[in-house]
Structures are given as C-alpha cells and as structure tokens.
Design a protein around this motif. Sequence first.
Motif, PDB file in Angstrom:
ATOM      1  N   LYS A  86       0.661  -1.084   0.050  1.00  0.00           N
ATOM      2  CA  LYS A  86      -0.096   0.081  -0.235  1.00  0.00           C
ATOM      3  C   LYS A  86       0.944   1.191   0.028  1.00  0.00           C
ATOM      4  O   LYS A  86       0.584   2.120  -0.688  1.00  0.00           O
ATOM      5  CB  LYS A  86      -1.122   0.010   1.022  1.00  0.00           C
ATOM      6  CG  LYS A  86      -1.744   1.170   1.086  1.00  0.00           C
ATOM      7  CD  LYS A  86      -3.151   0.919   2.089  1.00  0.00           C
ATOM      8  CE  LYS A  86      -3.952   1.841   2.158  1.00  0.00           C
ATOM      9  NZ  LYS A  86      -5.000   1.673   3.168  1.00  0.00           N
ATOM     10  N   GLU A 129      -8.537   5.861  -2.717  1.00  0.00           N
ATOM     11  CA  GLU A 129      -9.227   4.806  -2.513  1.00  0.00           C
ATOM     12  C   GLU A 129      -9.720   4.324  -3.978  1.00  0.00           C
ATOM     13  O   GLU A 129      -9.487   3.165  -4.133  1.00  0.00           O
ATOM     14  CB  GLU A 129     -10.565   4.933  -1.616  1.00  0.00           C
ATOM     15  CG  GLU A 129     -10.046   5.278  -0.264  1.00  0.00           C
ATOM     16  CD  GLU A 129      -9.464   4.325   0.349  1.00  0.00           C
ATOM     17  OE1 GLU A 129      -9.602   3.084   0.012  1.00  0.00           O
ATOM     18  OE2 GLU A 129      -8.286   4.493   1.118  1.00  0.00           O
ATOM     19  N   GLU A 130     -10.092   5.104  -4.999  1.00  0.00           N
ATOM     20  CA  GLU A 130     -10.551   4.539  -6.470  1.00  0.00           C
ATOM     21  C   GLU A 130      -9.129   4.323  -7.080  1.00  0.00           C
ATOM     22  O   GLU A 130      -9.464   3.215  -7.738  1.00  0.00           O
ATOM     23  CB  GLU A 130     -11.028   5.898  -7.102  1.00  0.00           C
ATOM     24  CG  GLU A 130     -12.569   6.135  -6.499  1.00  0.00           C
ATOM     25  CD  GLU A 130     -12.766   7.841  -6.901  1.00  0.00           C
ATOM     26  OE1 GLU A 130     -14.268   7.834  -6.770  1.00  0.00           O
ATOM     27  OE2 GLU A 130     -12.200   8.616  -7.263  1.00  0.00           O
ATOM     28  N   LYS A 172       0.787   4.280  -2.716  1.00  0.00           N
ATOM     29  CA  LYS A 172       0.422   5.535  -2.184  1.00  0.00           C
ATOM     30  C   LYS A 172       1.630   6.375  -2.843  1.00  0.00           C
ATOM     31  O   LYS A 172       1.445   7.478  -3.342  1.00  0.00           O
ATOM     32  CB  LYS A 172       0.400   5.780  -0.768  1.00  0.00           C
ATOM     33  CG  LYS A 172       0.269   7.146  -0.218  1.00  0.00           C
ATOM     34  CD  LYS A 172      -1.093   7.758  -0.587  1.00  0.00           C
ATOM     35  CE  LYS A 172      -1.351   8.903   0.263  1.00  0.00           C
ATOM     36  NZ  LYS A 172      -2.524   9.668  -0.190  1.00  0.00           N
TER      37      LYS A 172
END
Length: 65
Positions: A2, A59-60, A6
């Motif tokens: 993640k 999030e998308e 990011k």
Amino acid sequence: MKRRVKALFNEIDSDNSGLIDSEELIIAFEQLGIHLGQNEISEFLKDFDEDGSGTIDFEEFLLMI
C-alpha cells in the motif's frame, strides 16, 4: 504494498490535491509511452471514478490498481 501504491499516487498527483484529474492522467500515461486523447481519458475516468467527481482519489486509485 500500500505504501508503494501511495507513492505512485503521489507522484501522479502533481499538484498535491489528493486527487488525480484528467491532465495528471494524461501526463502519467505519456510518461509510460501511452498517448491517449481526452475522450479516452474521460472514458478511463468514468470507469474508475466511483463518486462521479471527475477525479480519482486514493481509494479509487487502489481499486484501479
């Protein structure tokens, strides 16, 4: 994982708005050697912009990846 996603999102989000817009997507694709027109970018946004804002939030982006 993640954290890497990011970092990629932040790299594409050149104005640090927390959102990726069509202009930022065009630049990101061009850096990959993919040249898309505004219509293709608009279609891409429609596919992944779940809230209909015209931009992609983190999030998308996660769902897209």
